[in-house]
Scaffold this motif. Structure first.
Motif, PDB file in Angstrom:
ATOM      1  N   TRP A  26       0.835  -1.170   0.325  1.00  0.00           N
ATOM      2  CA  TRP A  26       0.163   0.169  -0.199  1.00  0.00           C
ATOM      3  C   TRP A  26       0.914   1.160  -0.070  1.00  0.00           C
ATOM      4  CZ3 TRP A  26      -0.696   4.384   3.388  1.00  0.00           C
ATOM      5  CH2 TRP A  26      -1.864   4.965   2.796  1.00  0.00           C
TER       6      TRP A  26
ATOM      7  N   PHE B 149       0.625   4.092  -2.574  1.00  0.00           N
ATOM      8  CA  PHE B 149      -0.103   5.487  -2.304  1.00  0.00           C
ATOM      9  C   PHE B 149       1.169   6.561  -1.949  1.00  0.00           C
ATOM     10  CE2 PHE B 149      -3.716   7.464  -0.909  1.00  0.00           C
ATOM     11  CZ  PHE B 149      -3.290   8.429  -0.205  1.00  0.00           C
TER      12      PHE B 149
ATOM     13  N   ARG C 141      -5.689  -6.078  23.188  1.00  0.00           N
ATOM     14  CA  ARG C 141      -4.707  -4.828  23.298  1.00  0.00           C
ATOM     15  C   ARG C 141      -4.048  -4.617  24.744  1.00  0.00           C
ATOM     16  NH1 ARG C 141      -4.139  -0.782  18.997  1.00  0.00           N
ATOM     17  NH2 ARG C 141      -5.585  -1.503  17.651  1.00  0.00           N
TER      18      ARG C 141
ATOM     19  N   ASN D  47       0.061   1.226  18.421  1.00  0.00           N
ATOM     20  CA  ASN D  47      -0.598   2.262  19.382  1.00  0.00           C
ATOM     21  C   ASN D  47       0.603   2.804  20.187  1.00  0.00           C
ATOM     22  OD1 ASN D  47      -2.903   3.206  20.369  1.00  0.00           O
ATOM     23  ND2 ASN D  47      -3.172   1.608  21.997  1.00  0.00           N
TER      24      ASN D  47
ATOM     25  N   CYS E 225       3.527   3.228  19.184  1.00  0.00           N
ATOM     26  CA  CYS E 225       4.509   4.085  18.353  1.00  0.00           C
ATOM     27  C   CYS E 225       3.749   5.398  18.091  1.00  0.00           C
ATOM     28  CB  CYS E 225       4.842   3.318  17.260  1.00  0.00           C
ATOM     29  SG  CYS E 225       5.958   2.055  17.441  1.00  0.00           S
ATOM     30  N   VAL E 226       2.594   5.300  18.068  1.00  0.00           N
ATOM     31  CA  VAL E 226       1.592   6.420  17.615  1.00  0.00           C
ATOM     32  C   VAL E 226       1.843   7.472  18.860  1.00  0.00           C
ATOM     33  CG1 VAL E 226      -0.539   7.427  17.617  1.00  0.00           C
ATOM     34  CG2 VAL E 226       0.165   5.460  16.315  1.00  0.00           C
TER      35      VAL E 226
ATOM     36  N   VAL F 203       3.217   8.987  12.493  1.00  0.00           N
ATOM     37  CA  VAL F 203       2.995   7.956  12.271  1.00  0.00           C
ATOM     38  C   VAL F 203       1.753   7.502  11.228  1.00  0.00           C
ATOM     39  CG1 VAL F 203       2.528   5.707  13.518  1.00  0.00           C
ATOM     40  CG2 VAL F 203       4.004   7.308  14.493  1.00  0.00           C
ATOM     41  N   LEU F 204       1.908   6.565  10.398  1.00  0.00           N
ATOM     42  CA  LEU F 204       0.977   6.187   9.580  1.00  0.00           C
ATOM     43  C   LEU F 204       0.441   4.649   9.980  1.00  0.00           C
ATOM     44  CD1 LEU F 204      -0.996   6.510   6.994  1.00  0.00           C
ATOM     45  CD2 LEU F 204       0.859   6.249   5.557  1.00  0.00           C
ATOM     46  N   VAL F 205      -0.712   4.284  10.440  1.00  0.00           N
ATOM     47  CA  VAL F 205      -1.103   2.881  10.642  1.00  0.00           C
ATOM     48  C   VAL F 205      -1.710   2.229   9.667  1.00  0.00           C
ATOM     49  CG1 VAL F 205      -2.276   1.637  12.367  1.00  0.00           C
ATOM     50  CG2 VAL F 205      -0.919   3.613  13.091  1.00  0.00           C
ATOM     51  N   VAL F 206      -1.657   1.317   8.853  1.00  0.00           N
ATOM     52  CA  VAL F 206      -2.104   0.671   7.892  1.00  0.00           C
ATOM     53  C   VAL F 206      -2.882  -0.786   8.256  1.00  0.00           C
ATOM     54  CG1 VAL F 206      -2.141  -0.273   5.539  1.00  0.00           C
ATOM     55  CG2 VAL F 206      -0.526   1.701   6.465  1.00  0.00           C
ATOM     56  N   LYS F 207      -4.192  -0.721   8.313  1.00  0.00           N
ATOM     57  CA  LYS F 207      -4.804  -2.030   8.440  1.00  0.00           C
ATOM     58  C   LYS F 207      -5.105  -2.780   7.346  1.00  0.00           C
ATOM     59  CE  LYS F 207      -8.159   0.097  11.071  1.00  0.00           C
ATOM     60  NZ  LYS F 207      -7.629   1.383  11.482  1.00  0.00           N
TER      61      LYS F 207
ATOM     62  N   ARG G  68      -3.048   8.494 -10.862  1.00  0.00           N
ATOM     63  CA  ARG G  68      -3.505   8.101  -9.857  1.00  0.00           C
ATOM     64  C   ARG G  68      -4.354   8.742  -8.762  1.00  0.00           C
ATOM     65  NH1 ARG G  68      -1.922   5.223  -4.410  1.00  0.00           N
ATOM     66  NH2 ARG G  68      -3.998   4.227  -4.472  1.00  0.00           N
TER      67      ARG G  68
ATOM     68  N   ARG H  56      -6.146  10.126  -5.521  1.00  0.00           N
ATOM     69  CA  ARG H  56      -6.121   9.809  -4.167  1.00  0.00           C
ATOM     70  C   ARG H  56      -7.081  10.825  -3.332  1.00  0.00           C
ATOM     71  NH1 ARG H  56      -0.028  10.080  -2.388  1.00  0.00           N
ATOM     72  NH2 ARG H  56      -0.236  12.233  -2.692  1.00  0.00           N
TER      73      ARG H  56
ATOM     74  N   ASN I 187      -7.076   7.928  18.688  1.00  0.00           N
ATOM     75  CA  ASN I 187      -7.132   6.626  19.133  1.00  0.00           C
ATOM     76  C   ASN I 187      -8.133   5.834  18.613  1.00  0.00           C
ATOM     77  OD1 ASN I 187      -5.106   4.873  20.260  1.00  0.00           O
ATOM     78  ND2 ASN I 187      -6.164   5.108  22.312  1.00  0.00           N
TER      79      ASN I 187
ATOM     80  N   LYS J  43     -11.582   2.030   8.250  1.00  0.00           N
ATOM     81  CA  LYS J  43     -11.051   1.128   7.416  1.00  0.00           C
ATOM     82  C   LYS J  43      -9.841   1.432   6.855  1.00  0.00           C
ATOM     83  CE  LYS J  43     -15.289  -1.326   8.128  1.00  0.00           C
ATOM     84  NZ  LYS J  43     -16.213  -0.419   8.029  1.00  0.00           N
TER      85      LYS J  43
ATOM     86  N   PRO K 230      -6.293   3.470   6.063  1.00  0.00           N
ATOM     87  CA  PRO K 230      -4.863   3.873   6.822  1.00  0.00           C
ATOM     88  C   PRO K 230      -5.204   5.149   7.659  1.00  0.00           C
ATOM     89  CG  PRO K 230      -4.316   2.960   4.821  1.00  0.00           C
ATOM     90  CD  PRO K 230      -5.918   2.978   4.728  1.00  0.00           C
ATOM     91  N   VAL K 231      -4.781   5.377   8.780  1.00  0.00           N
ATOM     92  CA  VAL K 231      -4.699   6.606   9.327  1.00  0.00           C
ATOM     93  C   VAL K 231      -3.463   7.095   9.570  1.00  0.00           C
ATOM     94  CG1 VAL K 231      -5.614   7.722  11.500  1.00  0.00           C
ATOM     95  CG2 VAL K 231      -6.617   5.635  10.509  1.00  0.00           C
ATOM     96  N   LEU K 232      -3.253   8.352   9.286  1.00  0.00           N
ATOM     97  CA  LEU K 232      -1.804   9.078   9.561  1.00  0.00           C
ATOM     98  C   LEU K 232      -2.112   9.963  10.835  1.00  0.00           C
ATOM     99  CD1 LEU K 232       0.352  10.175   6.723  1.00  0.00           C
ATOM    100  CD2 LEU K 232       0.488  11.167   9.170  1.00  0.00           C
ATOM    101  N   ILE K 233      -1.456   9.932  11.903  1.00  0.00           N
ATOM    102  CA  ILE K 233      -1.725  10.888  13.185  1.00  0.00           C
ATOM    103  C   ILE K 233      -0.407  11.509  13.306  1.00  0.00           C
ATOM    104  CG2 ILE K 233      -1.741  10.842  15.506  1.00  0.00           C
ATOM    105  CD1 ILE K 233      -3.279   8.255  15.247  1.00  0.00           C
TER     106      ILE K 233
ATOM    107  N   LYS L 274       1.670  14.434  15.164  1.00  0.00           N
ATOM    108  CA  LYS L 274       1.665  15.317  16.474  1.00  0.00           C
ATOM    109  C   LYS L 274       2.479  16.511  16.240  1.00  0.00           C
ATOM    110  CE  LYS L 274       3.436  11.944  19.297  1.00  0.00           C
ATOM    111  NZ  LYS L 274       2.959  10.755  18.932  1.00  0.00           N
TER     112      LYS L 274
END
Lengths: 153, 165
Positions: A23, A27, A128, A136, A138-139, A146-150, B7, B9, B147, B154, B156-159, B161
């Motif tokens: 991904w 992306f 968890r 979690n 790392c965020v 941080v980008l978390v991919v599910k 592409r 996005r 969180n 569903k 990907p999430v980019l957090i 700070k």
């Protein structure tokens, strides 16, 4: 958007890590600067189950477990590097020994990455609490975004 | 190279009144969004804002207090003004984008659910949000929108700070 950014992708043997890699390559292609850092955290080998029988773990056992782990790590990183090459992205592989949470955050800081990408196993809240969640942690603790991919269901 | 497909996005950025989310938005523009005319990436930026719901006070309340309609209306008006100002601030940050389509969406309700629903409705490829950076105790009491979204959305999430100065 300015120049390209340094991105680190933390992988393990899970499916979701592989999905996160694919991904991210598709992306984030415009943003990735070469090289893409592929990081694998090698968990510390645990010998607690051996003590019951032997008293102390014999050195050959320790060595062979460590060699086996090193082989797994190398194979994993090589495969990931190949996937990157297929998409035309140069990757650099890194590995550290230790608890994944701490080691990933430390490495991200050491290399001054602009973005850390992780897969998430999608554990439930109860799981968890008991198993802990690397993504979690790392965020909350990484200094960079941080980008978390599910993996989609 | 010339016949590479374009592409598309869809980047959803969740904004609120805090500085952290505006920082997340600017980070996103600097690092994620591709604002080039040529090139094979076409980005759509969607700004999502969650407005707190209109609280309903029933007459069966133990204290016997019932807010008059004027008070409720003025609270509602205030909440709409806050929404408008946040959207205006966020749009101002994005005003220099030339080739990226910017869309704004305001939802009413609990931020966590509003953001998750909006991402699904809009078909976002990635959700970007700021984080208040609460410690463990504050998180337990105030809850963490980032969180919750990171676990339930569903895509990907980019957090992002905001680094402490």
């Amino acid at each position: 958007m300015g120049e390209k950014k340094k991105i680190m992708l933390a992988i393990d043997e899970s499916d979701v890590s592989h999905y996160a890699l694919e991904w991210a390559l598709s992306f984030l292609k415009p943003t990735i600067s070469s090289p893409l850092l592929l990081f694998h955290a090698q968990p510390l080998p645990s010998f607690s189950y051996v003590y019951a029988g032997y008293g102390t773990a014999p050195t050959e056992l320790i060595q062979s477990v460590q060699e086996h782990q090193t082989k797994i790590t190398e194979a994993l990183l090589e495969r990931a590097k190949e996937i990157c090459a297929r998409e035309g992205v140069i990757a650099e592989t890194l590995t550290e020994l230790g608890d994944p949470k701490d080691v990933i955050c430390a490495a991200a800081e050491k290399f001054g990455v602009d973005l850390l990408v992780l897969g998430s196993r999608g554990l439930s809240t109860l799981q968890r609490t008991f198993l802990g969640s690397v993504s979690n942690y790392c965020v909350h603790h990484a200094k960079c975004p941080v980008l978390v991919v599910k993996k989609p269901a | 190279m010339a016949d590479e497909e374009v592409r598309e996005r869809r980047i959803v950025v969740a904004v609120d009144e805090s500085e952290q989310s505006m920082y997340a938005l600017s980070w996103c523009l600097e690092n994620l969004v591709c604002d080039s005319e040529s090139g094979n990436v076409k980005d759509t930026l969607i700004l999502a804002f969650a407005r707190p719901p209109r609280t309903v006070y029933t007459a069966l309340d133990g204290t016997g207090y019932l807010f008059s309609t004027e008070v409720v209306d003025s609270m509602e008006k205030y909440s709409l003004e806050v929404a408008a100002s946040v959207i205006a601030k966020a749009t101002a940050i994005c005003k220099d984008l030339k080739h990226v389509k910017v869309d704004t969406k305001v939802g009413c309700g609990d931020a966590r659910d509003v953001i998750c629903d909006m991402v699904e409705k809009v078909g976002g490829d990635i959700l970007v949000m700021g984080s208040h950076g609460y410690g463990l105790i504050k998180r337990a009491f105030l809850g963490s929108v980032s969180n919750h979204c990171a676990q339930n959305v569903k895509c990907p999430v980019l957090i992002v700070k905001k680094p402490k100065a």
